[in-house]
Design an enzyme around this catalytic site. Structure first.
Site, PDB file in Angstrom:
ATOM      1  N   GLU A  34      -7.607  92.000   4.940  1.00 10.73           N
ATOM      2  CA  GLU A  34      -8.808  91.664   5.768  1.00 10.73           C
ATOM      3  C   GLU A  34      -8.644  92.601   7.176  1.00 10.73           C
ATOM      4  OE1 GLU A  34     -11.554  90.267   4.300  1.00 10.73           O
ATOM      5  OE2 GLU A  34     -10.389  88.446   3.829  1.00 10.73           O
ATOM      6  N   THR A  36      -8.789  95.499   7.205  1.00 14.34           N
ATOM      7  CA  THR A  36      -7.759  96.783   6.841  1.00 14.34           C
ATOM      8  C   THR A  36      -8.703  98.093   6.225  1.00 14.34           C
ATOM      9  OG1 THR A  36      -7.467  95.741   4.524  1.00 14.34           O
ATOM     10  CG2 THR A  36      -5.539  95.729   6.242  1.00 14.34           C
ATOM     11  N   GLY A 133     -24.432  84.610   5.406  1.00 17.68           N
ATOM     12  CA  GLY A 133     -23.623  84.344   6.590  1.00 17.68           C
ATOM     13  C   GLY A 133     -22.333  83.633   6.161  1.00 17.68           C
ATOM     14  N   ALA A 134     -21.812  83.486   4.783  1.00 16.01           N
ATOM     15  CA  ALA A 134     -20.830  82.823   4.460  1.00 16.01           C
ATOM     16  C   ALA A 134     -19.652  83.471   4.295  1.00 16.01           C
ATOM     17  CB  ALA A 134     -21.122  82.011   3.228  1.00 16.01           C
ATOM     18  N   ASP A 183     -16.996  95.824   0.787  1.00 19.78           N
ATOM     19  CA  ASP A 183     -17.843  94.913   0.362  1.00 19.78           C
ATOM     20  C   ASP A 183     -18.502  95.440  -0.839  1.00 19.78           C
ATOM     21  OD1 ASP A 183     -16.599  93.230   1.961  1.00 19.78           O
ATOM     22  OD2 ASP A 183     -18.584  93.248   3.219  1.00 19.78           O
TER      23      ASP A 183
HETATM   24  C1  GLA Z   1     -16.570  92.299   6.562  1.00 18.63           C
HETATM   25  C2  GLA Z   1     -17.011  93.751   6.456  1.00 18.63           C
HETATM   26  C3  GLA Z   1     -15.931  94.484   5.613  1.00 18.63           C
HETATM   27  C4  GLA Z   1     -14.680  94.026   6.073  1.00 18.63           C
HETATM   28  C5  GLA Z   1     -14.110  92.585   6.363  1.00 18.63           C
HETATM   29  C6  GLA Z   1     -13.105  92.280   6.841  1.00 18.63           C
HETATM   30  O1  GLA Z   1     -16.502  91.712   5.094  1.00 18.63           O
HETATM   31  O2  GLA Z   1     -18.086  93.984   5.943  1.00 18.63           O
HETATM   32  O3  GLA Z   1     -15.999  95.789   5.451  1.00 18.63           O
HETATM   33  O4  GLA Z   1     -14.032  94.813   7.124  1.00 18.63           O
HETATM   34  O5  GLA Z   1     -15.358  92.053   7.089  1.00 18.63           O
HETATM   35  O6  GLA Z   1     -12.114  92.593   5.952  1.00 18.63           O
END
Ligand code: GLA
Length: 393
Positions: A34, A36, A133-134, A183
């Site tokens: 996370e 990262t 938003g989850a 993501d």
């Molecule tokens: C969100 C962002 C991702 C990532 C995460 C944390 O989901 O969209 O790019 O930075 O937070 O790991």
């Protein structure tokens, strides 16, 4: 009605005809890694079965006409005017409603990626069953569905990694959320049987089998119902702190530090900045250790890594909230193998690895615990690795 049908029905209302096709892309959970991604590090997400659908028809005009089940409005923009709308200046809100900025931002970013291409007008209708938003990347799911649709209808021939980059560009420069690429890559490249180890610097990927079902485990999502937005506030602050620290430590990105570099970093940085760095450096190592544990010893072997990741986000990176901490503690005291918050933090969801047959006991404990703390009732459901973006019709 399914979200797939809802997108088609909405398109027929908008266009008075059937769509040329329906495309979809999934949300994701992140198993570990996370904050990262924007530090050029490692992540291990997988696409989930919740998807966003884009029903699309070329409309024979020079306009994009966009609707969604999120809002009772149609947003109309001339394709040639997209360059006037975007990029959204840093810190400003987009000049179209935010849900439409994801869609139109993708169209804009596709044209930026293929300036030579012909990009005729289209009607686009969006429907989704990814909770918004989850912390499950509802935004990457919209971006992936729209990017896949227009890539086909505009005959752009961009590959999946290029489409993930287009999605990220829309998120960063059209919506104004300074996120990394995890993501969009998870949503574009998801596979039904595996998580994806992603090197966020090279964008190289490797499929890693989770082995959950063979080990009689399920991955449970606990959505705290605390909504977050990454375009403002804590997410941006954390990202800026990481970039500042990399500059102070003389490395291109925090990815370039290892655990052995931490004592020296502690001498050079103030306490808060040092703890931000320690989270990122140790989290990168935990991702690699998780991949080793999964491949050599199976999913029960990742318990300690999930716990350490959550503690690091709570104490060093300071992005957890009491609801997420409670979700982790309660699932663990009721038999979870491991648990942690997932996604950007400040709300959203936690994940817990739970034995088959234990879900209802864990859910009861969560509902009772949340109620007695005066928290909103969480949404609790299981997810498993699922297919990435695709054409459905
Ligand atoms: C969100 C962002 C991702 C990532 C995460 C944390 O989901 O969209 O790019 O930075 O937070 O790991």
């Amino acid at each position: 009605m399914t979200a797939l049908s809802a997108s088609s029905v909405l398109l027929e209302e908008l266009s008075r005809r059937a769509p040329d096709g329906v495309w979809s892309a999934p949300g994701r959970v992140n198993l570990i890694g996370e904050h990262t991604d924007y530090n050029d590090g490692f992540v291990l997400p997988f696409a989930i079965e919740h998807r966003t659908y884009a029903a699309v028809a070329l409309n024979g005009t020079g306009e994009l006409r966009v609707r969604s089940t999120f809002a009772d409005e149609t947003v109309v923009v001339a394709v040639d005017d997209l360059d006037d709308l975007f990029p959204t200046p840093t810190g400003a809100t987009p000049r179209v409603p935010e849900w439409a900025a994801y869609v139109l931002g993708v169209a804009w970013a596709l044209r930026e990626a293929r300036p030579d291409a012909t990009t005729p007008g289209a009607d686009i209708a969006i429907a989704s069953d990814v909770p918004v938003g989850a912390g499950l990347s509802s935004s990457a799911a919209i971006e992936g569905a729209v990017a896949s649709a227009l890539n086909d209808l505009w005959a752009l021939d961009l590959d999946r990694v290029a489409l993930a980059q287009v999605g990220r560009r829309a998120e960063n420069d059209a919506v104004g959320a300074p996120t990394g690429i995890m993501d969009q890559m998870a949503s574009m490249l998801g596979r039904p049987d595996a998580a994806t180890l992603l090197d966020c610097r090279s964008l190289e990927t490797r499929s890693v089998s989770t082995g959950f079902s063979d080990a009689d485990l399920e991955l449970v999502v606990v959505d705290t119902q605390i909504k977050h937005a990454h375009s403002t506030g804590g997410y941006r602050d954390r990202r800026e702190a990481c970039e500042r620290a990399a500059r102070l430590l003389g490395v291109p990105a925090l990815r370039d530090l290892s655990i052995d570099d931490l004592p020296q970093a502690a001498e050079l940085l103030d306490d808060v900045t040092f703890r931000r760095v320690r989270h990122v450096v140790t989290e990168n190592q935990r991702v690699l250790d998780t991949v080793d544990a999964l491949t050599q010893r199976g999913p029960r072997a990742i318990a300690g890594l999930l716990q350490a990741s959550h503690a690091s986000m709570r104490d060093d990176f300071e992005i957890s909230v009491p609801e997420l901490d409670m979700a982790v503690e309660l699932t663990m005291t009721h038999g979870a193998v491991g648990a942690r918050m997932t996604g950007g933090g400040f709300g959203g969801a936690a994940i817990a690895l739970v034995g088959n047959g234990q879900l209802s006991a864990v859910s009861d404990a969560l509902r009772r615990g949340f109620a007695s703390a005066g928290f909103k009732e969480p949404a609790i459901f299981t997810v498993s690795p699922s297919e990435g973006a695709r054409r459905d019709r």
